[in-house]
Design a protein around this motif. Structure first.
Motif, mmCIF file in Angstrom:
data_model
loop_
_atom_site.group_PDB
_atom_site.id
_atom_site.type_symbol
_atom_site.label_atom_id
_atom_site.label_comp_id
_atom_site.label_asym_id
_atom_site.label_seq_id
_atom_site.Cartn_x
_atom_site.Cartn_y
_atom_site.Cartn_z
ATOM 1 N N GLN B 494 12.956 54.508 6.441
ATOM 2 C CA GLN B 494 13.280 53.092 6.551
ATOM 3 C C GLN B 494 13.146 52.333 5.243
ATOM 4 O O GLN B 494 13.854 51.381 4.990
ATOM 5 C CB GLN B 494 12.455 52.424 7.638
ATOM 6 C CG GLN B 494 10.999 52.770 7.586
ATOM 7 C CD GLN B 494 10.169 51.741 8.344
ATOM 8 O OE1 GLN B 494 10.426 50.558 8.274
ATOM 9 N NE2 GLN B 494 9.179 52.210 9.071
ATOM 10 N N GLN B 495 12.237 52.772 4.380
ATOM 11 C CA GLN B 495 12.053 52.051 3.130
ATOM 12 C C GLN B 495 13.284 52.196 2.238
ATOM 13 O O GLN B 495 13.893 51.210 1.831
ATOM 14 C CB GLN B 495 10.781 52.565 2.430
ATOM 15 C CG GLN B 495 10.533 51.967 1.066
ATOM 16 C CD GLN B 495 11.160 52.808 -0.023
ATOM 17 O OE1 GLN B 495 11.465 53.990 0.188
ATOM 18 N NE2 GLN B 495 11.378 52.208 -1.173
ATOM 19 N N GLY B 496 13.676 53.456 1.947
ATOM 20 C CA GLY B 496 14.812 53.696 1.065
ATOM 21 C C GLY B 496 16.102 53.182 1.681
ATOM 22 O O GLY B 496 16.905 52.503 1.031
ATOM 23 N N TRP B 497 16.276 53.500 2.965
ATOM 24 C CA TRP B 497 17.496 53.079 3.656
ATOM 25 C C TRP B 497 17.567 51.553 3.717
ATOM 26 O O TRP B 497 18.623 50.960 3.511
ATOM 27 C CB TRP B 497 17.500 53.689 5.066
ATOM 28 C CG TRP B 497 18.835 53.599 5.723
ATOM 29 C CD1 TRP B 497 19.867 54.484 5.615
ATOM 30 C CD2 TRP B 497 19.288 52.550 6.588
ATOM 31 N NE1 TRP B 497 20.938 54.047 6.362
ATOM 32 C CE2 TRP B 497 20.619 52.865 6.965
ATOM 33 C CE3 TRP B 497 18.712 51.382 7.075
ATOM 34 C CZ2 TRP B 497 21.364 52.056 7.811
ATOM 35 C CZ3 TRP B 497 19.452 50.565 7.915
ATOM 36 C CH2 TRP B 497 20.771 50.905 8.285
ATOM 37 N N GLY B 498 16.404 50.932 3.959
ATOM 38 C CA GLY B 498 16.343 49.470 4.045
ATOM 39 C C GLY B 498 16.729 48.807 2.727
ATOM 40 O O GLY B 498 17.494 47.844 2.707
ATOM 41 N N GLU B 499 16.215 49.335 1.622
ATOM 42 C CA GLU B 499 16.571 48.760 0.312
ATOM 43 C C GLU B 499 18.070 48.909 0.064
ATOM 44 O O GLU B 499 18.724 48.009 -0.472
ATOM 45 C CB GLU B 499 15.792 49.428 -0.827
ATOM 46 C CG GLU B 499 14.277 49.193 -0.789
ATOM 47 C CD GLU B 499 13.877 47.737 -0.997
ATOM 48 O OE1 GLU B 499 14.693 46.939 -1.497
ATOM 49 O OE2 GLU B 499 12.733 47.407 -0.631
ATOM 50 N N ALA B 500 18.602 50.072 0.456
ATOM 51 C CA ALA B 500 20.048 50.290 0.272
ATOM 52 C C ALA B 500 20.839 49.294 1.122
ATOM 53 O O ALA B 500 21.850 48.751 0.681
ATOM 54 C CB ALA B 500 20.405 51.734 0.637
ATOM 55 N N ALA B 501 20.342 49.032 2.353
ATOM 56 C CA ALA B 501 21.041 48.092 3.236
ATOM 57 C C ALA B 501 21.045 46.684 2.632
ATOM 58 O O ALA B 501 22.047 45.966 2.719
ATOM 59 C CB ALA B 501 20.382 48.079 4.612
ATOM 60 N N VAL B 502 19.928 46.297 2.003
ATOM 61 C CA VAL B 502 19.840 44.972 1.370
ATOM 62 C C VAL B 502 20.974 44.817 0.346
ATOM 63 O O VAL B 502 21.756 43.859 0.391
ATOM 64 C CB VAL B 502 18.476 44.778 0.658
ATOM 65 C CG1 VAL B 502 18.497 43.499 -0.181
ATOM 66 C CG2 VAL B 502 17.339 44.752 1.672
ATOM 67 N N PHE B 503 21.054 45.780 -0.569
ATOM 68 C CA PHE B 503 22.032 45.622 -1.653
ATOM 69 C C PHE B 503 23.455 45.907 -1.186
ATOM 70 O O PHE B 503 24.411 45.339 -1.711
ATOM 71 C CB PHE B 503 21.620 46.460 -2.869
ATOM 72 C CG PHE B 503 20.511 45.785 -3.620
ATOM 73 C CD1 PHE B 503 20.787 44.792 -4.542
ATOM 74 C CD2 PHE B 503 19.187 46.086 -3.337
ATOM 75 C CE1 PHE B 503 19.772 44.122 -5.194
ATOM 76 C CE2 PHE B 503 18.161 45.418 -3.985
ATOM 77 C CZ PHE B 503 18.453 44.438 -4.911
#
Lengths: 89, 897
Positions: B494-503
């Protein structure tokens, strides 16, 4: 004597009260350990050795404290100084 | 898998497992000392310091917390995390701000941390005791300074106990002189003849005669460990005479005593003792795993070994109530290790460390697993551990734990593994050291040329590539990489995927895929399986950014309130401060200035908790809001705070925003001199690339200053710049900036007497601003803009919005200050905060959460308020406050959440 530095090697002699087995040498910075019996008093243990820096020296002193050996003296030795053990007691 | 970033057994006082000797004379002294600020227990190892303190605490009636320090805890952040965890074990929500500060990417200046913590500790209005054991391991002077400060401004409930082998470097002289200090030293801790007799009675079940006791007491100098070893080594007190004889003219020697005890044990016990000596704490299961397939394991299980330890009354402490975890007495462990080094060779000892490492890893104690892998000289295994667990720890939002793990590894290992390079990239990302990322990515690509990477790794690399293109303003490329990143990384990361979703959301919007982005974010948030808190916060935040950027402030406000509520529910100060900033931002552009100021004040108060860039913009927002309210002294103060804050972040980009904001405020005050000076010296190099939604944008302020300068050249230059920026805003679908830029351009054309073009541009700006209700961009441009709007109103059909804006011009006048003079004792700022929330019918608990204070503190404030206003309850307080003009008459309507 060369000026002492925190990060430079040096030779030291430490004297504590009481007897200490030479088996502890490894855990006391590799110091050479000799216990001598003084006629009219308690045993005294003399530790001599080379330290690569002051951290080793203070580590040795700390271990002696943790083992409850009261400190008599700590002295920096000159490069080639050899002192008979009994001297300066 | 559950990970344990802190070792929980360190927060329990170690309890002696065997029988205890009553020491009423010391208990008595400790009881009397509890009214002082500090109890200092200082003596060499083996005098029974920890035993005494933990027995005393177990019997004393006050709540207490404990931290057993270790050498690695002499690190500022880690020390404070344990300190705060100990306090929270007693009072779960007593120090929310300090707790949040400790999660921030870069720790705020220690001054801020220490003040916050002491302040919050002061809010605890009942006595409690905090004990720090083995304090001699602390070397960092910042920690000593903190303890000194804590003893100078001691929180009223706190009694501190320091247990240490060495005198701590604290200002004890003053404490001693003022009678604030209780000291127990080796001399006090020595066993007396009576206690020696009691000890012997417990050990043998029969007494030692007084003379024997006296001789023994003298020989071992009342030293607890010495006495204990003595009793363990002798079957019968009769043998004592022989020992006394033997050492007639010497002190008892510790290794002699130890050997006597050790060599008497059966072989399999000796083996167990030696092997477990490598562990700083152990459980039955860990013992089993350590000794598997060894001779001793068939003779005795880990459980049986621990039972033996308890029965034989060997030097062992229980570390928890459940009696799962134990440790040896430090001195005894030292002696065992010494023996171990003489019994087993280095390879055999390394094998033990490897087994311990495996067990700790399997059970989620990664710090200890890494520690033992390194003790086994197995750097690769340590690196494997970091590589395997890096995602779990990032998912737990604990990136500085990952930073700590990396710090254990040598550079050449870190540079040669893709996962570790990625781990470093994430640490740099969260620490805002973005320039570090690119070389790490290059090193990674080079590594992966030979060995193809898994999808997950590729996904992370693609994230960092997309992230970098985003800030460089190439949205097409950015979206390409981020699309891949989202597909390649599992959503469970969720951390990596979440950051990718933000950008991906931001880049997608700026690439003209607004509908697509909103649909996907909404789907992920509300229709797929409910995301975990961390991911939810990120997705919600992104959706708000997207709405702000596309000009939709109403939808942004609704979601920001949802974000705030989520932050309150999960007790996340970071999230609530983000929401405060965003709500302040929205109200500011609605020209709803009083609420904007309040929101920004909350955000700014938490600036060290907040995301650094958001904190910078909140400071700018607060200064400009005060400016709009004509609260000039507050503007000055805020700008001062702003500059100080940028000094602590040490980022030239932040300094540039602070200086730009200063010039912006000066322009609004009509202080051309300051603005012109800035214009000549401004460093705009840090404000390149993509334009975000930030309230203070230096390159736009530059155009404002150029227009204000009003020369032919400066206007020409402003025109070129504005056209450039407008194109960029148009290309990136940045409606928020576009509104500002079009309004400015309109003003510029008007100044150049090209009213026709001016009105066209203004008409465009209004069309974009109307749906979201953007007012501030027009009002801030003053009378010239008002005239232009009046002109426009004559020409167009839909005048309601223009009329609305024009009304806002006249409303912007100095706010009348509440008249408190009728009160004998004016309310403090904090009390007014509490009163405001009381008016909105918040419960004490909700107020506590909102203001980050303890509910008991809220009660205290409330009773002070009632007293000062001369009323009996909250309804009367609110009515009276409104009558006195302390609260606006609208105060009761506005329930924000």
């Amino acid at each position: 004597m060369d000026p002492l530095k925190m990060e430079s090697p040096g030779r030291y002699e430490i004297r504590v009260q009481g007897c200490l087995s030479s088996a502890w040498s490894d855990r006391l910075g590799g110091f050479h350990i000799v216990t001598i019996h003084v006629e009219n008093g308690e045993d005294i243990t003399v530790l001599r050795g080379e330290v690569v820096d002051q951290a080793v020296l203070f580590g040795v002193l700390n271990t002696l404290y943790n083992l409850r050996y009261p400190l008599i003296s700590v002295r920096a030795l000159k490069r080639d100084e050899t002192v008979p053990l009994e001297q300066s007691l | 898998m559950k990970l344990f970033p802190l070792v929980h057994t360190k927060l329990n006082p170690p309890r002696v497992v065997g029988d205890l000797i009553e020491r009423p004379r010391l208990m008595e002294r400790l009881n009397r000392g509890v009214n002082r600020k500090l109890t200092l227990i200082v003596a060499p190892a083996g005098y029974g310091k920890s035993t005494l303190a933990s027995e005393w605490l177990a019997r004393c009636r006050q709540p207490f917390a404990w931290v057993s320090l270790e050498p690695q805890d002499s690190e500022w952040r880690l020390f404070l995390r344990y300190f705060v965890a100990a306090v929270e074990s007693l009072f779960p929500h007593a120090v929310p701000l300090a707790s949040a500060l400790l999660q921030s990417p870069e720790l705020p200046p220690s001054r801020v941390l220490v003040d916050t913590l002491i302040n919050e500790l002061n809010g605890i209005d009942q006595p409690f005791i905090l004990a720090l054991d083995d304090y001699h391991f602390i070397r960092d002077m910042a920690i000593h300074d903190f303890i000194d400060e804590l003893l100078t401004h001691t929180p009223r409930g706190l009694h501190l106990v320091l247990i240490t082998r060495l005198n701590p470097p604290l200002n004890l002289r003053l404490l001693r002189a003022r009678g604030h200090l209780l000291e127990l030293r080796a001399e006090d801790l020595r066993f007396t003849i009576d206690e020696t007799q009691a000890f012997a009675q417990k050990a043998y079940g029969k007494p030692l005669d007084a003379q024997q006791a006296a001789v023994l007491q003298e020989k071992v100098e009342g030293w607890a460990v010495g006495l204990h070893l003595c009793f363990l080594s002798l079957q019968d007190p009769g043998e004592l005479d022989a020992i006394v004889e033997r050492f007639s003219d010497q002190r008892l020697v510790i290794d002699y005593l130890f050997n006597e005890v050790f060599l008497r044990q059966p072989e399999f016990i000796r083996e167990r003792l030696l092997k477990t000596a490598i562990l700083d704490r152990f459980s039955a299961s860990l013992c089993d795993s350590l000794c598997e397939a060894d001779a001793s394991s068939s003779a005795m299980s880990g459980r049986e070994f621990i039972q033996w330890l308890e029965q034989a009354d060997v030097f062992v402490f229980a570390l928890d109530r459940e009696h799962e975890w134990f440790r040896y007495h430090h001195l005894f462990q030292d002696l065992l290790r010494h023996q171990l080094a003489q019994t087993l060779d280095a390879d055999e000892i390394a094998t033990l460390h490897r087994r311990a490492s495996r067990w700790f890893a399997e059970n989620g104690f990664i710090d200890e697993a890494i520690h033992h892998a390194l003790k086994a000289d197995d750097v690769d295994a340590a690196a494997d551990l970091v590589a395997q667990h890096r995602r779990d720890i990032l998912n737990a939002d604990q990136w500085h734990v990952l930073k700590r793990w990396l710090s254990y590894l040598p550079d050449e290992v870190k540079q040669n593994r893709a996962e570790l390079l990625l781990a470093q990239a994430w640490v740099a990302y969260y620490a805002f050291q973005l320039w570090r990322i690119s070389p790490l990515l290059d090193a990674m690509e080079a590594l992966l040329e030979d060995a193809p990477a898994s999808d997950g790794l590729r996904g992370e690399i693609n994230f960092f590539r997309g992230h970098s293109w985003f800030w460089r303003g190439d949205m097409t490329r950015s979206v390409e990489f981020l699309d891949q990143a989202l597909q390649q990384m599992p959503r469970s990361y969720q951390q990596g995927w979440g950051e990718a979703a933000v950008f991906w959301g931001l880049a997608g919007l700026m690439n003209g895929r607004k509908e697509d982005v909103i649909r996907s974010l909404t789907q992920w948030l509300y229709y797929d399986q409910k995301p975990p808190t961390l991911l939810m916060t990120r997705l919600l935040g992104t959706l708000i950014f997207v709405h702000i950027l596309s000009g939709n402030l109403h939808e942004a406000e609704r979601l920001a309130l949802e974000l705030h509520e989520g932050g309150v529910t999960h007790g996340s100060a970071y999230t609530t401060r983000w929401a405060s900033y965003l709500l302040g931002y929205i109200r500011y552009f609605w020209n709803d200035l009083e609420p904007a100021a309040r929101y920004f004040e909350t955000a700014v108060e938490g600036r060290h908790i907040l995301h650094k860039r958001a904190a910078v913009d909140a400071l700018a927002g607060l200064a400009l809001t005060y400016q709009a309210l004509r609260r000039l002294q507050d503007v000055e103060k805020t700008l001062q705070t702003f500059l100080e804050f940028t000094r602590t972040t040490r980022d030239p980009a932040d300094v540039a925003v602070a200086r730009s904001c200063q010039a912006h405020a000066a322009l609004l005050q009509g202080d051309r001199q300051v603005a012109m000076q800035w214009l000549q010296t401004a460093d705009l190099s840090t404000d390149g690339g993509v334009m975000f939604f930030w309230l203070e944008t230096p390159r736009v302020t530059q155009c404002r200053a150029l227009i204000a300068q009003g020369t032919h050249d400066s206007l020409q230059k402003a025109k070129t710049r504005l056209t450039e920026h407008r194109r960029m805003a148009e290309n990136t679908h940045n409606i928020r900036q576009l509104i500002d830029l079009l309004a400015l351009e309109a003003l510029l054309y008007e100044k150049q007497a090209q009213t026709e073009q001016a009105l066209t541009l203004l008409q465009r700006a209004l069309t974009l601003a109307r749906p979201g209700g953007w007012i501030r961009p027009f009002v801030e441009l003053g009378p010239d803009m008002a005239m232009l709007l009046n002109e426009l109103a004559k020409q167009i059909e839909t005048r309601d919005f223009v009329a609305h804006i024009l009304r806002s011009f006249s409303a912007t006048r100095p706010a009348s200050l509440p008249d408190q003079t009728v009160l004998f004792e004016p309310l403090t700022d904090r009390e007014i905060d509490v009163l405001t929330l009381l008016a909105r019918r918040y419960s004490n608990k909700e107020i506590a959460a909102e203001l980050f204070i303890a509910p008991t503190t809220v009660k205290r404030h409330a009773s002070n308020i009632y007293q000062k206003l001369g009323v009996k309850n909250r309804r009367q307080a609110v009515e009276k406050a409104i009558a006195l003009g302390i609260l606006p008459s609208s105060a009761t309507h506005e329930r924000i959440i």
